[in-house]
Motif scaffolding. Structure first.
Motif, mmCIF file in Angstrom:
data_model
loop_
_atom_site.group_PDB
_atom_site.id
_atom_site.type_symbol
_atom_site.label_atom_id
_atom_site.label_comp_id
_atom_site.label_asym_id
_atom_site.label_seq_id
_atom_site.Cartn_x
_atom_site.Cartn_y
_atom_site.Cartn_z
ATOM 1 N N ALA A 153 67.193 5.532 26.639
ATOM 2 C CA ALA A 153 66.764 4.682 27.401
ATOM 3 C C ALA A 153 67.791 3.715 28.150
ATOM 4 O O ALA A 153 67.486 3.273 29.456
ATOM 5 C CB ALA A 153 65.655 3.843 26.494
ATOM 6 N N ASP A 154 68.684 3.226 27.247
ATOM 7 C CA ASP A 154 69.539 2.111 27.854
ATOM 8 C C ASP A 154 70.558 2.587 28.973
ATOM 9 O O ASP A 154 71.034 2.065 29.799
ATOM 10 C CB ASP A 154 70.257 1.303 26.775
ATOM 11 N N ALA A 155 70.819 4.033 28.796
ATOM 12 C CA ALA A 155 71.824 4.856 29.688
ATOM 13 C C ALA A 155 70.910 4.893 31.012
ATOM 14 O O ALA A 155 71.469 5.000 32.115
ATOM 15 C CB ALA A 155 72.278 6.082 29.446
ATOM 16 N N ARG A 156 69.711 5.260 30.988
ATOM 17 C CA ARG A 156 68.816 5.131 32.135
ATOM 18 C C ARG A 156 68.871 4.067 32.865
ATOM 19 O O ARG A 156 69.084 3.898 34.195
ATOM 20 C CB ARG A 156 67.257 5.533 31.633
ATOM 21 N N ASP A 157 68.712 2.800 32.182
ATOM 22 C CA ASP A 157 68.861 1.619 32.808
ATOM 23 C C ASP A 157 70.195 1.515 33.673
ATOM 24 O O ASP A 157 70.164 0.840 34.639
ATOM 25 C CB ASP A 157 68.665 0.267 31.832
ATOM 26 N N GLY A 158 71.298 1.797 32.696
ATOM 27 C CA GLY A 158 72.585 1.658 33.549
ATOM 28 C C GLY A 158 72.814 2.555 34.583
ATOM 29 O O GLY A 158 73.279 2.023 35.573
ATOM 30 N N LEU A 159 72.293 3.700 34.622
ATOM 31 C CA LEU A 159 72.261 4.555 36.065
ATOM 32 C C LEU A 159 71.428 4.022 36.944
ATOM 33 O O LEU A 159 71.851 4.032 38.235
ATOM 34 C CB LEU A 159 71.735 5.968 35.611
ATOM 35 N N ASN A 160 70.254 3.250 36.700
ATOM 36 C CA ASN A 160 69.407 2.922 37.731
ATOM 37 C C ASN A 160 70.097 1.493 38.228
ATOM 38 O O ASN A 160 70.443 1.365 39.748
ATOM 39 C CB ASN A 160 68.175 2.086 37.330
ATOM 40 N N GLN A 161 70.932 0.718 37.641
ATOM 41 C CA GLN A 161 71.658 -0.454 38.252
ATOM 42 C C GLN A 161 72.973 0.118 39.038
ATOM 43 O O GLN A 161 73.462 -0.602 39.812
ATOM 44 C CB GLN A 161 72.093 -1.303 36.937
ATOM 45 N N ALA A 162 73.388 1.203 38.602
ATOM 46 C CA ALA A 162 74.549 1.440 39.245
ATOM 47 C C ALA A 162 74.194 2.342 40.673
ATOM 48 O O ALA A 162 75.168 2.914 41.185
ATOM 49 C CB ALA A 162 75.414 2.571 38.258
ATOM 50 N N TRP A 221 69.008 10.142 38.452
ATOM 51 C CA TRP A 221 69.203 11.112 37.326
ATOM 52 C C TRP A 221 68.267 12.049 36.919
ATOM 53 O O TRP A 221 66.927 11.876 37.355
ATOM 54 C CB TRP A 221 69.631 10.230 35.982
ATOM 55 N N LEU A 222 68.580 13.189 36.136
ATOM 56 C CA LEU A 222 67.301 14.221 35.553
ATOM 57 C C LEU A 222 67.720 14.194 34.177
ATOM 58 O O LEU A 222 68.723 14.761 33.521
ATOM 59 C CB LEU A 222 67.674 15.324 36.163
ATOM 60 N N ASP A 223 66.680 13.773 33.530
ATOM 61 C CA ASP A 223 66.836 14.006 31.894
ATOM 62 C C ASP A 223 66.167 15.407 31.697
ATOM 63 O O ASP A 223 64.803 15.566 31.803
ATOM 64 C CB ASP A 223 66.085 12.925 31.162
ATOM 65 N N LEU A 224 66.570 16.311 31.243
ATOM 66 C CA LEU A 224 66.167 17.749 30.996
ATOM 67 C C LEU A 224 64.937 17.927 29.965
ATOM 68 O O LEU A 224 64.258 18.801 29.844
ATOM 69 C CB LEU A 224 67.082 18.873 30.729
ATOM 70 N N ARG A 225 64.484 16.731 29.352
ATOM 71 C CA ARG A 225 63.664 16.868 28.308
ATOM 72 C C ARG A 225 62.404 16.427 29.162
ATOM 73 O O ARG A 225 61.237 16.499 28.870
ATOM 74 C CB ARG A 225 63.603 15.482 27.269
ATOM 75 N N GLY A 226 62.440 16.066 30.620
ATOM 76 C CA GLY A 226 61.311 16.070 31.578
ATOM 77 C C GLY A 226 61.147 14.742 32.378
ATOM 78 O O GLY A 226 59.900 14.216 32.357
ATOM 79 N N HIS A 227 62.086 14.265 32.828
ATOM 80 C CA HIS A 227 62.066 12.945 33.612
ATOM 81 C C HIS A 227 62.902 13.048 34.753
ATOM 82 O O HIS A 227 64.232 13.361 34.513
ATOM 83 C CB HIS A 227 61.905 11.657 33.116
ATOM 84 N N LEU A 228 62.592 12.741 35.991
ATOM 85 C CA LEU A 228 63.511 12.892 37.235
ATOM 86 C C LEU A 228 63.438 11.710 38.067
ATOM 87 O O LEU A 228 62.160 11.043 38.413
ATOM 88 C CB LEU A 228 63.151 13.979 38.096
ATOM 89 N N ARG A 229 64.515 10.684 38.034
ATOM 90 C CA ARG A 229 64.581 9.743 39.055
ATOM 91 C C ARG A 229 65.613 9.986 40.180
ATOM 92 O O ARG A 229 66.685 10.209 39.913
ATOM 93 C CB ARG A 229 65.056 8.590 38.378
ATOM 94 N N LEU A 230 65.042 10.044 41.450
ATOM 95 C CA LEU A 230 65.610 10.373 42.541
ATOM 96 C C LEU A 230 65.421 9.146 43.639
ATOM 97 O O LEU A 230 64.368 9.113 44.126
ATOM 98 C CB LEU A 230 65.185 11.890 43.383
ATOM 99 N N VAL A 239 63.541 8.151 50.256
ATOM 100 C CA VAL A 239 62.899 8.903 49.078
ATOM 101 C C VAL A 239 63.001 8.090 47.961
ATOM 102 O O VAL A 239 64.019 7.365 47.688
ATOM 103 C CB VAL A 239 63.687 10.361 48.876
ATOM 104 N N PHE A 240 61.941 7.988 47.240
ATOM 105 C CA PHE A 240 62.077 7.327 45.759
ATOM 106 C C PHE A 240 61.025 8.145 44.947
ATOM 107 O O PHE A 240 60.058 8.082 45.405
ATOM 108 C CB PHE A 240 61.624 6.006 46.028
ATOM 109 N N ILE A 241 61.601 8.795 44.036
ATOM 110 C CA ILE A 241 60.910 9.484 42.952
ATOM 111 C C ILE A 241 61.172 9.137 41.690
ATOM 112 O O ILE A 241 62.292 8.958 41.254
ATOM 113 C CB ILE A 241 61.111 11.034 43.246
ATOM 114 N N ASP A 242 60.096 8.716 40.975
ATOM 115 C CA ASP A 242 60.583 8.284 39.488
ATOM 116 C C ASP A 242 59.210 9.099 38.660
ATOM 117 O O ASP A 242 58.308 8.264 38.314
ATOM 118 C CB ASP A 242 60.450 6.572 39.178
#
Length: 339
Positions: A78-87, A91-100, A105-108
């Motif tokens: 979760a904290d790495a997701r926040d870091g990627l967003n800020q950067a 990202w795609l977490d293969l457990r089942g979530h995509l943020r593009l 385009v904005f997909i979350d």
């Protein structure tokens, strides 16, 4: 690439593979209005807040400025997701979530979990891989060749070569055979599974026959095999920010399972938490008991210590308290911070 395109299709997004002359990354998303967004993919087995800064530095080298960067991993904390967003990364977490994210385009969104991860996590699935990872982390600034590592680990060069190639393929080791820190540490922590047993007493003076049978190895600590103090008590000796009382039950690594069985027989089994005098463990790697630290020159504790690497791996098993301690601990007298 297949992981990402497999996540795009359920969302109704078309895609194509760019021509070599396009220089638009690894895959191009075709938006509903006909515009296109180039994506450059970077993959890892695991992305954590600790591993993210180093991963972003590596991934940013040679990246095309005209495309969006997408990190794809088996698991993104979760904290790495926040870091990627800020950067500004997708990202795609293969457990089942995509943020593009990108122009237009904005997909979350949740997406189907992938059963076949982009990276086959096999580097630390066997004992040789775990042993090699520990060896590399002990000297993170110095790459180790296959034959040298095989000699140190008493393993066949072919097995070490295969394990090293797997570590490199997963981005855990660089081209010079140096570990990617702290990424390799946290991968090793996930596979760190000692065998342990609570005991009703601990070795002490005046028990020469028992102590000899237990293979304590109290002489010439740094060149022999023997018991190694670890966990909270050892962390306190090293100056880590831990709170511990003088009577805190110590945790010891012992050389092998035969010694563990002998220790339980001679020291007694603790049947309740209140009767526990200590804990004996067998580490996943023999290096723990053959690379001990003699701290008598700079600390009051006379027990041989496990290397800070192994103490940190034990602390890392507690995701709350352990992570907090590791965040505030940089070894001073001996060892290198790799977490």
């Amino acid at each position: 690439m297949g992981a990402l395109t497999g996540a795009l299709e359920p969302l109704g997004l078309a895609w194509r593979i760019p021509a070599e002359a396009d220089r638009l990354g690894d895959v191009i998303v075709v938006l509903p209005d006909g515009r296109e967004l180039g994506l450059q993919l970077k993959s890892a087995a695991l992305i954590t807040a600790d591993s993210l800064p180093g991963q972003l530095r590596r991934w940013s080298k040679g990246s095309e400025s005209a495309v969006a960067s997408v990190a794809v991993a088996d698991r993104i904390t979760a904290d790495a997701r926040d870091g990627l967003n800020q950067a500004g990364w997708s990202w795609l977490d293969l457990r089942g979530h995509l943020r593009l994210t990108g122009p237009g385009v904005f997909i979350d969104s949740d997406v189907p979990a992938l059963t076949s991860p982009v990276v086959e996590r096999r580097a630390l699935s066997g004992r040789v891989g775990i042993e090699l990872a520990a060896l590399l982390l002990l000297t993170p600034d110095r790459g180790i060749g296959v034959r040298a590592a095989a000699t140190m680990l008493s393993r066949a060069p072919s097995s070490v070569s295969e394990a090293l190639a797997a570590l490199r393929a997963e981005g855990l080791v660089d081209g010079a055979n140096k570990p990617e820190v702290p990424h390799l540490f946290w991968e090793l922590a996930e596979n760190w599974q000692p065998v342990s047993q609570d005991v009703a007493s601990i070795p002490g003076p005046g028990r020469r026959a028992d102590n000899a049978a237990l293979r304590l190895g109290l002489d010439e600590v740094e060149t022999t095999v023997g018991w190694a103090l670890t966990e909270t008590v050892a962390a306190a000796v090293y100056g880590a920010p831990v709170s511990t009382r003088a009577s805190h039950p110590p945790d010891f690594y012992v050389p092998d399972r035969a010694t563990l069985r002998r220790a339980v027989q001679l020291l007694g089994t603790a049947t309740t938490a209140s009767s526990r005098a200590g804990r004996v463990r067998v580490a996943p790697v023999p290096l723990v008991c053959s690379r001990r630290v003699d701290a008598t020159a700079w600390a009051k504790d006379e027990w041989p210590l496990a290397n800070p690497l192994f103490v940190a791996l034990d602390l890392a098993q507690d995701p709350g308290r352990g992570r907090e301690i590791l965040d505030g601990w940089t070894p001073r007298e001996v060892g290198v911070r790799v977490w």
